[in-house]
Write a protein that holds these residues in place. Structure first.
Motif, short mmCIF file in Angstrom:
data_model
loop_
_atom_site.label_atom_id
_atom_site.label_comp_id
_atom_site.label_asym_id
_atom_site.label_seq_id
_atom_site.Cartn_x
_atom_site.Cartn_y
_atom_site.Cartn_z
N GLN A 159 -3.25 8.43 4.17
CA GLN A 159 -3.66 9.29 3.05
C GLN A 159 -2.94 10.64 3.09
O GLN A 159 -2.45 11.12 2.07
CB GLN A 159 -5.18 9.47 3.06
CG GLN A 159 -5.91 8.19 2.74
CD GLN A 159 -7.38 8.22 3.11
OE1 GLN A 159 -7.84 9.12 3.79
NE2 GLN A 159 -8.10 7.21 2.66
N MET A 171 0.84 -1.21 0.00
CA MET A 171 0.00 0.00 0.00
C MET A 171 0.87 1.25 0.00
O MET A 171 0.57 2.21 -0.70
CB MET A 171 -0.93 0.00 1.21
CG MET A 171 -2.05 -1.00 1.14
SD MET A 171 -3.17 -0.79 2.55
CE MET A 171 -3.72 -2.47 2.81
N THR A 223 2.55 1.74 -3.46
CA THR A 223 1.63 2.13 -4.53
C THR A 223 0.81 3.36 -4.19
O THR A 223 0.07 3.86 -5.03
CB THR A 223 0.67 0.98 -4.87
OG1 THR A 223 -0.13 0.68 -3.72
CG2 THR A 223 1.42 -0.25 -5.34
N LYS A 224 0.92 3.83 -2.92
CA LYS A 224 0.16 4.99 -2.45
C LYS A 224 -1.35 4.77 -2.55
O LYS A 224 -2.10 5.68 -2.80
CB LYS A 224 0.57 6.26 -3.20
CG LYS A 224 2.04 6.61 -3.06
CD LYS A 224 2.44 7.81 -3.89
CE LYS A 224 2.07 9.06 -3.15
NZ LYS A 224 2.75 10.26 -3.67
N GLN A 225 -1.78 3.51 -2.34
CA GLN A 225 -3.20 3.16 -2.45
C GLN A 225 -3.66 2.36 -1.24
O GLN A 225 -2.93 1.46 -0.79
CB GLN A 225 -3.44 2.29 -3.68
CG GLN A 225 -3.10 2.92 -4.99
CD GLN A 225 -3.32 1.91 -6.11
OE1 GLN A 225 -4.42 1.43 -6.32
NE2 GLN A 225 -2.24 1.58 -6.80
N ASP A 226 -4.85 2.65 -0.76
CA ASP A 226 -5.48 1.85 0.28
C ASP A 226 -6.03 0.60 -0.39
O ASP A 226 -7.06 0.64 -1.05
CB ASP A 226 -6.59 2.64 0.98
CG ASP A 226 -7.32 1.84 2.05
OD1 ASP A 226 -7.15 0.61 2.11
OD2 ASP A 226 -8.09 2.46 2.80
N LEU A 227 -5.33 -0.50 -0.23
CA LEU A 227 -5.72 -1.77 -0.85
C LEU A 227 -6.42 -2.69 0.15
O LEU A 227 -6.56 -3.89 -0.11
CB LEU A 227 -4.48 -2.48 -1.42
CG LEU A 227 -3.69 -1.70 -2.47
CD1 LEU A 227 -2.38 -2.39 -2.79
CD2 LEU A 227 -4.53 -1.48 -3.71
N ASN A 264 0.93 10.44 2.26
CA ASN A 264 1.19 10.21 0.84
C ASN A 264 0.97 11.44 -0.03
O ASN A 264 1.32 11.43 -1.21
CB ASN A 264 0.38 9.02 0.34
CG ASN A 264 1.06 7.71 0.68
OD1 ASN A 264 2.13 7.41 0.17
ND2 ASN A 264 0.46 6.96 1.58
#
Length: 115
Positions: free
Chosen positions: A52, A14, A17-21, A55
């Motif tokens: 969040q 996460m 990739t800078k994403q909340d997976l 990032n």
């Protein structure tokens, strides 16, 4: 790879990739997360907000797992970490995370230690 190791790999992914997976799927609602330099986040919503917000200021360019140690409801993860902040600063360190698990393999407590 067991479920606990998969959850830790997912958490590191996460950041890369800078994403909340799936923060909701790997952290207990009442998680306590302590960063290596002191800040503490006392529930899952605060962890999500921190993830969040952080990032927007930088990016993790490496967070490599070296090894795991498991004992009972705890795991130690040894890792190498590097980030690049928007202001140009670069940080890199070796460290460990001490993870305590719930019965359903969610992270109940995570403490980072860096060197």
């Amino acid at each position: 790879m067991n479920e606990r190791e998969k959850n830790i790999h997912l958490w590191f992914e996460m950041w890369l990739t800078k994403q909340d997976l799936g923060i909701d799927n790997i952290f207990a609602e009442d998680v306590i997360y302590t960063e290596s330099w002191g800040p503490k986040y006392n529930n899952r919503q605060i962890v999500k907000h921190w993830f969040q917000e952080w990032n927007t200021r930088g990016k993790v360019v490496a967070w490599e797992i070296k090894q795991f140690f498991h004992k009972g409801n705890q795991t130690i993860v040894e890792w190498y970490f590097k980030n690049e902040m928007n202001n140009g600063s670069i940080e890199e360190l070796d460290g460990i995370s001490l993870v305590e698990w719930t019965k359903d393999n969610k992270i109940k407590s995570l403490k980072e230690f860096g060197c």
